[in-house]
Each structure stands twice: as structure tokens, then as C-alpha cells.
Motif scaffolding. Structure first.
Motif, PDB file in Angstrom:
ATOM      1  N   LEU A  99       0.823  -1.209   0.000  1.00  0.00           N
ATOM      2  CA  LEU A  99       0.000   0.000   0.000  1.00  0.00           C
ATOM      3  C   LEU A  99       0.860   1.263   0.000  1.00  0.00           C
ATOM      4  N   ARG A 100       2.128   1.126   0.439  1.00  0.00           N
ATOM      5  CA  ARG A 100       3.033   2.280   0.459  1.00  0.00           C
ATOM      6  C   ARG A 100       3.649   2.553  -0.915  1.00  0.00           C
ATOM      7  N   GLU A 101       3.515   1.566  -1.814  1.00  0.00           N
ATOM      8  CA  GLU A 101       4.182   1.693  -3.121  1.00  0.00           C
ATOM      9  C   GLU A 101       3.512   2.775  -3.974  1.00  0.00           C
ATOM     10  N   PRO A 102       4.332   3.474  -4.785  1.00  0.00           N
ATOM     11  CA  PRO A 102       3.774   4.564  -5.614  1.00  0.00           C
ATOM     12  C   PRO A 102       2.695   4.093  -6.588  1.00  0.00           C
ATOM     13  N   TYR A 103       2.803   2.825  -7.087  1.00  0.00           N
ATOM     14  CA  TYR A 103       1.823   2.409  -8.094  1.00  0.00           C
ATOM     15  C   TYR A 103       0.404   2.344  -7.508  1.00  0.00           C
ATOM     16  N   VAL A 104       0.303   2.103  -6.207  1.00  0.00           N
ATOM     17  CA  VAL A 104      -1.018   2.064  -5.574  1.00  0.00           C
ATOM     18  C   VAL A 104      -1.564   3.489  -5.468  1.00  0.00           C
ATOM     19  N   GLN A 105      -0.678   4.407  -5.065  1.00  0.00           N
ATOM     20  CA  GLN A 105      -1.080   5.810  -4.991  1.00  0.00           C
ATOM     21  C   GLN A 105      -1.481   6.301  -6.394  1.00  0.00           C
ATOM     22  N   ALA A 106      -0.722   5.839  -7.405  1.00  0.00           N
ATOM     23  CA  ALA A 106      -1.013   6.252  -8.793  1.00  0.00           C
ATOM     24  C   ALA A 106      -2.391   5.735  -9.210  1.00  0.00           C
ATOM     25  N   ALA A 107      -2.702   4.484  -8.838  1.00  0.00           N
ATOM     26  CA  ALA A 107      -4.002   3.919  -9.191  1.00  0.00           C
ATOM     27  C   ALA A 107      -5.115   4.739  -8.560  1.00  0.00           C
ATOM     28  N   ARG A 108      -4.879   5.153  -7.313  1.00  0.00           N
ATOM     29  CA  ARG A 108      -5.884   5.978  -6.626  1.00  0.00           C
ATOM     30  C   ARG A 108      -6.023   7.322  -7.335  1.00  0.00           C
ATOM     31  N   ALA A 109      -4.860   7.890  -7.753  1.00  0.00           N
ATOM     32  CA  ALA A 109      -4.878   9.194  -8.421  1.00  0.00           C
ATOM     33  C   ALA A 109      -5.611   9.123  -9.758  1.00  0.00           C
ATOM     34  N   ARG A 110      -5.526   7.911 -10.410  1.00  0.00           N
ATOM     35  CA  ARG A 110      -6.224   7.745 -11.686  1.00  0.00           C
ATOM     36  C   ARG A 110      -7.716   7.549 -11.501  1.00  0.00           C
ATOM     37  N   GLY A 111      -8.158   7.494 -10.252  1.00  0.00           N
ATOM     38  CA  GLY A 111      -9.590   7.395  -9.982  1.00  0.00           C
ATOM     39  C   GLY A 111     -10.052   6.016  -9.576  1.00  0.00           C
ATOM     40  N   ALA A 112      -9.122   5.069  -9.390  1.00  0.00           N
ATOM     41  CA  ALA A 112      -9.541   3.735  -8.940  1.00  0.00           C
ATOM     42  C   ALA A 112     -10.102   3.844  -7.520  1.00  0.00           C
ATOM     43  N   SER A 113     -11.149   3.096  -7.282  1.00  0.00           N
ATOM     44  CA  SER A 113     -11.733   3.143  -5.937  1.00  0.00           C
ATOM     45  C   SER A 113     -10.739   2.541  -4.948  1.00  0.00           C
ATOM     46  N   ARG A 114     -10.964   2.803  -3.663  1.00  0.00           N
ATOM     47  CA  ARG A 114     -10.047   2.294  -2.640  1.00  0.00           C
ATOM     48  C   ARG A 114     -10.044   0.770  -2.674  1.00  0.00           C
ATOM     49  N   ALA A 115     -11.235   0.202  -2.814  1.00  0.00           N
ATOM     50  CA  ALA A 115     -11.346  -1.267  -2.823  1.00  0.00           C
ATOM     51  C   ALA A 115     -10.593  -1.838  -4.014  1.00  0.00           C
ATOM     52  N   ARG A 116     -10.719  -1.178  -5.183  1.00  0.00           N
ATOM     53  CA  ARG A 116     -10.054  -1.676  -6.386  1.00  0.00           C
ATOM     54  C   ARG A 116      -8.528  -1.557  -6.245  1.00  0.00           C
ATOM     55  N   ALA A 117      -8.098  -0.410  -5.692  1.00  0.00           N
ATOM     56  CA  ALA A 117      -6.645  -0.204  -5.503  1.00  0.00           C
ATOM     57  C   ALA A 117      -6.077  -1.283  -4.586  1.00  0.00           C
TER      58      ALA A 117
ATOM     59  N   ALA B  23      -2.733  -3.833  -5.042  1.00  0.00           N
ATOM     60  CA  ALA B  23      -1.817  -4.139  -3.929  1.00  0.00           C
ATOM     61  C   ALA B  23      -1.911  -5.594  -3.491  1.00  0.00           C
ATOM     62  N   PHE B  24      -3.126  -6.111  -3.346  1.00  0.00           N
ATOM     63  CA  PHE B  24      -3.301  -7.454  -2.787  1.00  0.00           C
ATOM     64  C   PHE B  24      -2.599  -8.516  -3.619  1.00  0.00           C
TER      65      PHE B  24
ATOM     66  N   ASP C 108      12.230  -1.524  15.325  1.00  0.00           N
ATOM     67  CA  ASP C 108      12.311  -1.603  13.865  1.00  0.00           C
ATOM     68  C   ASP C 108      11.449  -0.511  13.236  1.00  0.00           C
ATOM     69  N   PRO C 109      12.084   0.559  12.759  1.00  0.00           N
ATOM     70  CA  PRO C 109      11.314   1.666  12.191  1.00  0.00           C
ATOM     71  C   PRO C 109      10.552   1.285  10.930  1.00  0.00           C
ATOM     72  N   ALA C 110      10.937   0.184  10.288  1.00  0.00           N
ATOM     73  CA  ALA C 110      10.283  -0.198   9.028  1.00  0.00           C
ATOM     74  C   ALA C 110       8.824  -0.567   9.235  1.00  0.00           C
ATOM     75  N   THR C 111       8.439  -0.919  10.467  1.00  0.00           N
ATOM     76  CA  THR C 111       7.055  -1.332  10.692  1.00  0.00           C
ATOM     77  C   THR C 111       6.117  -0.141  10.815  1.00  0.00           C
ATOM     78  N   HIS C 112       6.688   1.091  10.869  1.00  0.00           N
ATOM     79  CA  HIS C 112       5.816   2.265  10.910  1.00  0.00           C
ATOM     80  C   HIS C 112       5.551   2.738   9.487  1.00  0.00           C
ATOM     81  N   GLY C 113       4.294   2.975   9.185  1.00  0.00           N
ATOM     82  CA  GLY C 113       3.998   3.425   7.824  1.00  0.00           C
ATOM     83  C   GLY C 113       2.788   4.321   7.813  1.00  0.00           C
ATOM     84  N   ARG C 114       2.439   4.759   6.613  1.00  0.00           N
ATOM     85  CA  ARG C 114       1.271   5.633   6.536  1.00  0.00           C
ATOM     86  C   ARG C 114       0.091   4.887   5.933  1.00  0.00           C
ATOM     87  N   ARG C 115      -1.073   5.408   6.164  1.00  0.00           N
ATOM     88  CA  ARG C 115      -2.274   4.759   5.648  1.00  0.00           C
ATOM     89  C   ARG C 115      -2.512   5.176   4.207  1.00  0.00           C
ATOM     90  N   LEU C 116      -3.237   4.325   3.491  1.00  0.00           N
ATOM     91  CA  LEU C 116      -3.588   4.648   2.101  1.00  0.00           C
ATOM     92  C   LEU C 116      -4.625   5.747   2.086  1.00  0.00           C
TER      93      LEU C 116
END
Lengths: 306, 267
Positions: free
Chosen positions: A200-218, A223-224, B259-267
Motif C-alpha cells: 500500500l506504500r508503493e507509488p503504483y497504488v497511490q497512482a491507481a488511486r490518483a487515476r480514480g480507482a476506488s479504494r477497494a479496487r486499488a 496491492a493485494f 524496527d522503524p520499518a514497521t511504521h507506515g502511513r495509511r492509504l
């Protein structure tokens, strides 16, 4: 891939040899005379001598080792001291029951863990996440040798819904499978949560959200799918824990598998059968780990092992 | 979470240390006329198949569990740190030999090797501790080896080497301390693991032998009375689960902090 396959197989051979050596050595860890220990203190000297000859304990150690290894290569694991049945046959007879239990436990675990892990990751930091992670930690902490009897008390004794022990109908499988699968479910749920959080931290997930994908779809479509790679690996690696757990679960529910055979043979001091069961479980575990590694290599093209 | 874990563990330690003096019943004293009697105001957890007070036995069992956990974690972490740091620091053949041994021991799933060792050595508390320690060091060694491989390249380690510090001094003063946070987390989780493993072996009849009160042995005997006296099963099992949960909470909390890696932000 072929190079990796050959390399990985080559690495497995010394491990298998080490496993066989350790299993061979087991009988020599018995304090005092192994043959005397198997027959008991009151056994006649000629009986002890006969058993020593039968097990080859009167031969030089290296010769015993060679005979043991060549026996394994031929699929000959010796004969049971109690029943005189070939050890390999006794184990093979029990394989279907253990596989059935292990498969059912994994089915239960995956069915519970994946939704729980997703809910926890998506709601990170919320009360739902805390509840899910606490449930998962409880699942790891509750021993299956307690959960099994508790389930039996509630669902077999009090409610009378399910049989308390034995094998035969699908109903017989429910309590052992839940009891064995609970800890695995907890471990998988934690891994699913952690792995999904990473994705969920990866940029491609944020990009999908930015493109308008719903949270569930993202989450589910993007991500899943990627978060599944370590989860699938863990499922493979946890197969060993399931096999060990089966030793206890089979004992509790009188499930006629290899685990129960192992514990019974320890009780009867039937050491050739004990060695056979340990060897079989360890080799199955090594094989499963090898398979998991290979699948991991196929699933994730980023992985290079050279 | 870490606080909840610390509280549970502290409670168990206090119960194990002072409990047997506070409870008015001897864990070994039998009242055969009252055997299998359920929980009451006098006997909070009821009585077992020989009429012994289960509450007193659970408290006495806490001593066994904590003792096993401490000794197993102490021995296996010391062995693991020593072998892991030697393997990681020296590399070459030493590393190769230790790593292959680790591979072979890891080829046995969890408890299986402990079951095998206790099966041949004979069931006893000492053999359980021996078997669990002989297997337990592997996890620490693997962890420390990885940490040492990384720490070996740190500038302060290179500097110590350039200044002519002896290898044991570099290992003890500079490299091993950098691995200690990870080892602490593993040791905390390892306490729970060792307690669980001892209880499992005792449950299978391969561990602590009667009349010594062990939670696993108590559960084993409770199995024969699921129909008429479920309290024999409920309370020792609850004790195991709570104490292991305490160590898991504590270990998890420590890991999150370290372990700082376990801290993250929400989607």
C-alpha cells in the motif's frame, strides 16, 4: 531458471544427507545399550543380543551407516520391532490421513487469514485492526493441545454436534482441522497484513488511486495481488509447522496419521519406526521448502539467485 | 501492546515466586475424597484426578514454565550469538561449516527434532531443556550471522580494525552489541516458544514427569476427564495461553519500537 533449479537441487542434497545422518545417529543417542533400552531392563541377555544382531548394532559404526543409507535409497527403512511390518509400509498406510488433515487445516487457515489480514491492513491503526491483530496474536499463543480439547468440550461433549475422535466422515475432520489450522491462520493473517501494508506504500497504488480507482479496487486489484507473493511462500514454509502440529492434533483426536504413529511408536520404544517417521516428516518438509522456493522464483521475476 | 505483555509476564513472575507461599494448599497434597470436584470458593480452579488443588498446581507450574523458558533462551541465545558471530565475522570454511549445520537443523520442522531427542534420551525436565536448547540456538545464530555480516562493513568496525584492535575485542565491544536489539526481540518471543514447546512435550508424555506440576502434563491428564471434569483442561491451558500471549505481546511491542520499518502511513 534451469540454472537456479539445478543449483537449488544441488544445495538440497547435502541437507538431505545431513538429515539422514542425524536420524541414523538418533538411535546411538540412547543412553547405554540401545537394544537393552528397547527391550527393557528385565530382558534376557540372549534376546538383547538377538535384537542387537537384527538391528545391525553389532557391526562397525561406518558399516551400520552405509547399510542405513543404502536402505533409504532402496526405500527400505527397516521393520517395526512390535509388528514386524516394514516401516515404509506402516508410514505409507498413514500418509493419506495426515495429508487429508494437513490439507483441511490449511484450507481453514487460508479461508480465515486472508480476509482478516486485508481488513487489518486496510483499516491500519483503527479498532478493527487492533481487534484483528489481537485475534491473530491470540491464535499464535493458544496451543493446539489446549484448543483441541476445548473445541471437543464445546462441540462434541456439550453440543453433541461433532464426533470427538476418529476418522471416517467429513464431520470427523472439522475439529482436528480447526484446531490445527488456527495457529497457521494467525501467522498468515499477520503476514497478509504486513505484506499488504508494504504494497500500500508503493507509488503504483497511490497512482491507481490518483487515476480514480476506488479504494477497494486499488487494494484488491493492485496491492493485494502483489502482496500475495510472501504469503504464498509462508504457506509453503509453514507446512512443516502443520506437520509437527499434526503430531499433537492426531494424538488428541485419535486421528490415524503419521503423527499418532510416531507418538505410539515412542511409547512402545519401537525405534526403527520412530526413525522412519522422523525421516519421512523431515524429508517431506525439505521437499516442500524446495517446492516453495521454486514457486517463489517463478512467481516473482525480480528474484535472481546467481 | 508491549505494556500489556509486560504486565502479564510480571504477573506470572510474581505468581510463580510468591504464589506457592500465599496459596493455603500444597500442590502435591491429595484429598482423594474430593477428586475431580469443580471450582469453588475454597478451591478456585477445582481439584484434579487425585484431589490436588489445581490453582496451587498452576502456580507451581508457572515456576517450571518460566524456568524452562529462561534456561532454554539463556543457553540457546549464548550459543547462537557465539556461533553466529564467529560464522559471520570469519566467513570462509568456519562460516560454511556452521551454516551447513544450521541448514540441517532447520530441515526439521519445529518440535519434531525435540520430540525425537527426548524420545531417545528419555522423558525428563533436564532432557527437555537440553533438546530445546540444542535446537533453539539455530535461530539466534542465523540472526546474529546476518547482523554481523552487515556490521562487519560499518566504518567504526573498520576503524577499530585499522587501530589494531584484537578480533575478540571487535566482536564483543563493537559487533555483537549492534545485534543485541534484534536478539532481545527474538529472545522475548523465544521465551513464549520455549514455554509452549515444553508444554507440548509434557502434554505428549515426553516432558516433565508426574508428580512435578507442569502445565502440559496437567493438560495431558485432563484429556481423560473431558466429559466429567473439563476444569482440569481449562485452567492449565488458560495459564499457558496467557503467559505465551504476554511474551508475544512484549516481543511484538519491542520489535515495533526497535524496527522503524514497521511504521507506515495509511492509504
Amino acid at each position: 531458471m534451469l540454472r537456479y533449479l539445478v543449483r537449488r537441487l544441488a544445495l538440497t542434497i547435502p541437507v538431505l544427507l545431513g538429515v539422514a545422518t542425524l536420524v541414523f545417529a538418533l538411535i546411538h543417542f540412547i543412553p547405554g545399550d540401545p537394544a537393552q533400552a528397547m527391550l527393557g531392563e528385565t530382558a534376557a541377555e540372549e534376546d538383547v543380543e538377538a535384537l542387537r544382531r537384527r538391528l545391525g548394532l553389532d557391526r562397525p559404526l561406518l558399516e551400520q551407516y552405509g547399510v542405513f543409507l543404502s536402505g533409504i535409497a532402496r526405500g527400505d527403512l527397516g521393520t517395526s520391532l512390535r509388528t514386524n511390518e516394514p516401516v515404509a509400509q506402516a508410514i505409507l498406510d498413514r500418509v493419506p490421513a495426515t495429508l487429508e488433515l494437513a490439507a483441511a487445516a490449511m484450507f481453514v487457515a487460508i479461508g480465515v487469514a486472508i480476509p482478516l489480514g486485508i481488513i487489518a491492513a486496510v483499516g491500519r491503526g483503527t479498532s478493527v485492526d487492533h481487534l484483528a491483530t489481537t485475534l491473530a496474536l491470540m491464535g499464535i499463543s493458544v496451543p493446539n493441545f489446549w484448543l483441541g480439547p476445548l473445541l471437543a468440550i464445546v462441540f462434541a461433549v456439550e453440543l453433541g454436534w461433532l464426533p470427538v475422535s476418529g476418522r471416517g466422515t467429513p464431520a470427523h475432520l472439522v475439529l482436528p482441522a480447526v484446531s490445527l489450522g488456527a495457529a497457521l491462520a494467525a501467522i498468515l493473517a499477520r503476514m497478509t497484513r504486513a505484506s499488504l501494508l508494504e504494497e500500500l506504500r508503493e507509488p503504483y497504488v497511490q497512482a491507481a488511486r490518483a487515476r480514480g480507482a476506488s479504494r477497494a479496487r486499488a487494494v484488491l486489484r493492485h496491492a493485494f495481488r502483489n502482496s500475495l507473493i510472501p504469503v504464498v511462500t509462508l504457506i509453503g514454509l509453514q507446512f512443516g509447522a502443520v506437520l509437527t502440529g499434526a503430531v499433537i492434533t492426531e494424538t488428541i483426536f485419535a486421528w490415524p496419521g503419521i503423527g499418532r504413529l510416531l507418538i505410539q511408536s515412542i511409547g512402545f520404544r519401537d525405534y526403527p519406526l520412530v526413525q522412519g517417521c522422523i525421516l519421512f516428516i523431515a524429508v517431506t518438509y525439505v521437499g516442500m521448502n524446495l517446492l516453495t522456493d521454486l514457486v517463489y522464483g517463478v512467481l516473482d521475476p525480480r528474484i535472481r539467485y546467481d | 501492546m508491549a505494556r500489556a505483555g509486560a504486565f502479564i509476564v510480571l504477573l506470572a513472575v510474581v505468581a510463580a515466586v510468591v504464589g506457592p507461599w500465599v496459596v493455603p494448599f500444597d500442590p502435591a497434597a491429595q484429598q482423594l475424597a474430593l477428586r475431580l470436584e469443580g471450582p469453588s470458593a475454597t478451591h478456585w480452579f477445582g481439584l484434579d484426578e487425585l484431589g490436588r488443588d489445581i490453582f496451587a498446581r498452576v502456580l507451581a507450574g508457572a515456576r517450571i514454565s518460566l524456568l524452562v523458558g529462561l534456561v532454554v533462551v539463556g543457553v540457546s541465545s549464548t550459543m547462537g550469538i557465539a556461533l553466529g558471530s564467529v560464522a559471520g565475522y570469519f566467513g570462509g570454511r568456519v562460516d560454511e561449516a556452521i551454516s551447513r549445520l544450521i541448514d540441517i537443523l532447520l530441515a526439521f520442522p519445529g518440535l519434531l527434532l525435540a520430540i525425537a531427542l527426548v524420545a531417545v534420551l528419555g522423558p525428563s525436565l533436564t532432557n527437555v531443556v537440553l533438546a530445546l536448547s540444542l535446537i533453539g540456538w539455530v535461530g539466534y545464530a542465523r540472526l546474529v550471522r546476518g547482523q554481523v555480516l552487515r556490521a562487519r562493513e560499518f566504518e567504526f568496525v573498520q576503524a577499530a580494525r585499522a587501530l589494531g584492535a584484537a578480533t575478540p575485542r571487535i566482536l564483543v565491544r563493537h559487533i555483537i552489541p549492534s545485534a543485541l536489539p534484534a536478539v532481545t526481540v527474538q529472545a522475548t518471543l523465544g521465551m513464549g516458544g520455549a514455554i509452549l514447546a515444553e508444554a507440548a512435550l509434557s502434554f505428549l508424555g515426553l516432558g516433565v514427569q508426574p508428580p512435578t506440576p507442569s502445565w502440559g502434563t496437567m493438560l495431558n491428564y485432563g484429556r481423560g476427564h473431558l466429559l466429567d471434569a473439563p476444569h482440569l483442561t481449562i485452567f492449565p491451558g488458560l495459564a499457558i495461553a496467557m503467559l505465551v500471549l504476554g511474551f508475544n505481546f512484549l516481543g511484538d511491542g519491542l520489535r515495533d519500537r526497535l524496527d522503524p520499518a514497521t511504521h507506515g502511513r495509511r492509504l
